[in-house]
Design a protein around this motif. Structure first.
Motif: not given
Length: 190
Positions: A84-100
């Motif tokens: 599910l997280t993979w799908w969310l990361f794919t769907r919302f690429k470039g989110s602020r969470f990526e900075s973690q």
């Protein structure tokens, strides 16, 4: 395993890949999600919190603790969460969470999803041999199987001190290695 150890293990296994402010909580969430609702339920209903010792069994806690524990300590459930997280990361690429995540992992949704959940998997892995059948046996394959291992309580001295000792040695090694690397980087070229 105690939550402090889970925190340090979770941060250690994802070190330099996931921000410690994310890895630490992910490592203790399986326990917090299982036992905080139980504590709230007990407080709300005037139920005395059980004393945890060698005679304590799972049924000494409100049923919600075991119900939640089955889900939070299942590798099957966590694997679904990774997907599910993979799908969310794919769907919302470039989110602020990526900075973690470390720079080399950004824009790699599957890798980020897996790295995010490694501390949670580590919690489960550590709990399998350190829980007995009488006291919160780790249901690693729930809901597909009722398989459990009768381990040794994490609070027994041999398990507790071995765990702490290994953590101290590994953290000392990692921190020493980092210090040496920093010193080498600061050496002037001859």
């Amino acid at each position: 395993m105690d939550v402090v150890s889970h925190w340090f293990w979770g941060v250690l296994v994802t070190r330099k890949h996931v921000n410690w402010k994310v890895a630490g909580p992910m490592a203790v969430l399986p326990d917090l999600l299982a036992f905080v609702p139980s504590l709230v339920y007990s407080l709300a209903n005037g139920i005395e919190r059980p004393t945890v010792d060698d005679t304590t069994v799972t049924s000494d806690f409100p049923a919600i603790a075991w119900e939640m524990y089955q889900y939070t300590h299942s590798a099957v459930v966590v694997t679904l969460a990774v997907l599910l997280t993979w799908w969310l990361f794919t769907r919302f690429k470039g989110s602020r969470f990526e900075s973690q995540f470390a720079e080399q992992h950004r824009s790699k949704p599957l890798k980020m999803a897996f790295l995010l959940w490694i501390p949670w998997y580590m919690n489960i892995l550590l709990d399998i041999p350190s829980h007995t059948l009488q006291f919160f046996p780790t249901p690693v394959f729930f809901p597909l199987s009722d398989f459990h291992i009768d381990g040794t309580r994490w609070s027994t001295p041999i398990v507790l001190f071995t765990n702490v000792g290994v953590l101290v040695v590994l953290w000392a090694y990692v921190l020493r290695k980092d210090r040496i690397k920093r010193q080498e980087e600061n050496q002037p070229l001859v």
